[in-house]
Write an enzyme that holds these catalytic residues in place. Structure first.
Site, mmCIF file in Angstrom:
data_model
loop_
_atom_site.group_PDB
_atom_site.id
_atom_site.type_symbol
_atom_site.label_atom_id
_atom_site.label_comp_id
_atom_site.label_asym_id
_atom_site.label_seq_id
_atom_site.Cartn_x
_atom_site.Cartn_y
_atom_site.Cartn_z
ATOM 1 N N ASP A 8 0.867 -1.180 0.000
ATOM 2 C CA ASP A 8 0.000 0.000 0.000
ATOM 3 C C ASP A 8 0.912 1.242 0.000
ATOM 4 O O ASP A 8 2.140 1.129 -0.137
ATOM 5 C CB ASP A 8 -0.997 -0.032 1.175
ATOM 6 N N HIS A 9 0.321 2.420 0.184
ATOM 7 C CA HIS A 9 1.117 3.647 0.162
ATOM 8 C C HIS A 9 2.169 3.674 1.273
ATOM 9 O O HIS A 9 3.254 4.198 1.099
ATOM 10 C CB HIS A 9 0.199 4.867 0.271
ATOM 11 N N GLY A 67 2.438 -0.198 6.129
ATOM 12 C CA GLY A 67 3.113 0.604 7.142
ATOM 13 C C GLY A 67 3.768 -0.237 8.216
ATOM 14 O O GLY A 67 4.923 -0.033 8.585
ATOM 15 N N HIS A 99 10.427 -23.354 10.256
ATOM 16 C CA HIS A 99 9.338 -24.027 10.964
ATOM 17 C C HIS A 99 7.973 -23.898 10.292
ATOM 18 O O HIS A 99 7.164 -24.823 10.382
ATOM 19 C CB HIS A 99 9.228 -23.475 12.396
ATOM 20 N N ASN A 100 7.690 -22.738 9.686
ATOM 21 C CA ASN A 100 6.342 -22.490 9.129
ATOM 22 C C ASN A 100 6.296 -22.589 7.606
ATOM 23 O O ASN A 100 5.234 -22.422 7.014
ATOM 24 C CB ASN A 100 5.831 -21.090 9.512
ATOM 25 N N ARG A 110 7.158 1.471 7.516
ATOM 26 C CA ARG A 110 7.390 2.615 8.404
ATOM 27 C C ARG A 110 8.244 2.239 9.610
ATOM 28 O O ARG A 110 8.456 3.044 10.511
ATOM 29 C CB ARG A 110 6.051 3.184 8.867
ATOM 30 N N ARG A 133 8.995 -32.773 11.902
ATOM 31 C CA ARG A 133 7.833 -32.560 12.758
ATOM 32 C C ARG A 133 7.008 -31.341 12.327
ATOM 33 O O ARG A 133 5.834 -31.218 12.682
ATOM 34 C CB ARG A 133 8.242 -32.431 14.219
ATOM 35 N N HIS A 134 7.614 -30.463 11.555
ATOM 36 C CA HIS A 134 6.910 -29.253 11.134
ATOM 37 C C HIS A 134 5.957 -29.497 9.961
ATOM 38 O O HIS A 134 5.060 -28.702 9.720
ATOM 39 C CB HIS A 134 7.909 -28.154 10.787
ATOM 40 N N ARG A 137 2.368 -29.906 11.233
ATOM 41 C CA ARG A 137 1.859 -28.647 11.795
ATOM 42 C C ARG A 137 1.482 -27.678 10.681
ATOM 43 O O ARG A 137 0.443 -27.021 10.746
ATOM 44 C CB ARG A 137 2.920 -28.020 12.712
HETATM 45 C C1 RB5 Z 1 -1.982 2.756 6.322
HETATM 46 O O1 RB5 Z 1 -1.992 4.011 6.908
HETATM 47 C C2 RB5 Z 1 -1.690 1.693 7.375
HETATM 48 O O2 RB5 Z 1 -2.813 1.476 8.139
HETATM 49 C C3 RB5 Z 1 -1.226 0.416 6.692
HETATM 50 O O3 RB5 Z 1 -0.117 0.678 5.912
HETATM 51 C C4 RB5 Z 1 -0.833 -0.733 7.603
HETATM 52 O O4 RB5 Z 1 0.094 -0.332 8.563
HETATM 53 C C5 RB5 Z 1 -1.923 -1.527 8.162
HETATM 54 O O5 RB5 Z 1 -1.724 -2.546 8.819
#
Ligand code: RB5
Length: 147
Positions: A8-9, A67, A99-100, A110, A133-134, A137
């Protein structure tokens, strides 16, 4: 490796950096967007796009950035067969691969510098699933009634 990437942004700038580095290593990357940090978009759109590509087998792995990495990770995990993990350190990346069998790496745009994110991504790319073992699961993750 064929890898889908989305953000996303809030994750756009870091997604661009990670995609550039993945391509420089020779990985084939399908970038599903978003294409700017200036326009606010909904993270589930991109989480679902990458989740579908991984679940369908069209790509082997996915990388998602928002973010915090949280919301976009939740979206991808709605898809059966997707094992998305929000990783904050190389240790998270190592263990979620071993493991996953994590097939979608989620990152917080961010929260992480480009170098921190790349250190996590490199470990995630290079660490194999341990199996053993994983196996059971991981299989239980997609069971309707695992109890
Ligand atoms: C966008 O502002 C923010 O909510 C998104 O990037 C994210 O952190 C959501 O989980």
């Amino acid at each position: 490796m064929k890898i889908a990437a989305g953000a996303d942004h809030g994750g756009f700038a870091l997604k661009q950096a990670v995609v550039r580095r993945l391509r420089s290593l020779g990985h084939e990357v399908i970038d599903v967007g978003t294409e700017s940090e200036d326009v606010s978009v909904d993270y589930p759109v991109y989480g679902h796009k990458v989740g579908e590509l991984v679940a369908s087998g069209e790509v082997e792995r996915g990388v998602l950035v928002c973010g915090t990495g949280i919301g976009i990770c939740m979206s991808a995990n709605r898809h059966k067969g997707v094992r998305a993990a929000d990783c904050f350190t190389p240790y998270h990346a190592e263990i979620t691969r071993r493991h996953n069998d994590c097939n979608v790496l989620c990152l917080g745009g961010r929260l992480l510098s480009e170098d921190e994110a790349w250190a996590i991504t490199e470990v995630w790319l290079e660490t194999p699933f341990e199996g053993g073992r994983h196996e059971q699961r991981v299989a239980l993750l997609d069971e309707e009634d695992p109890a």
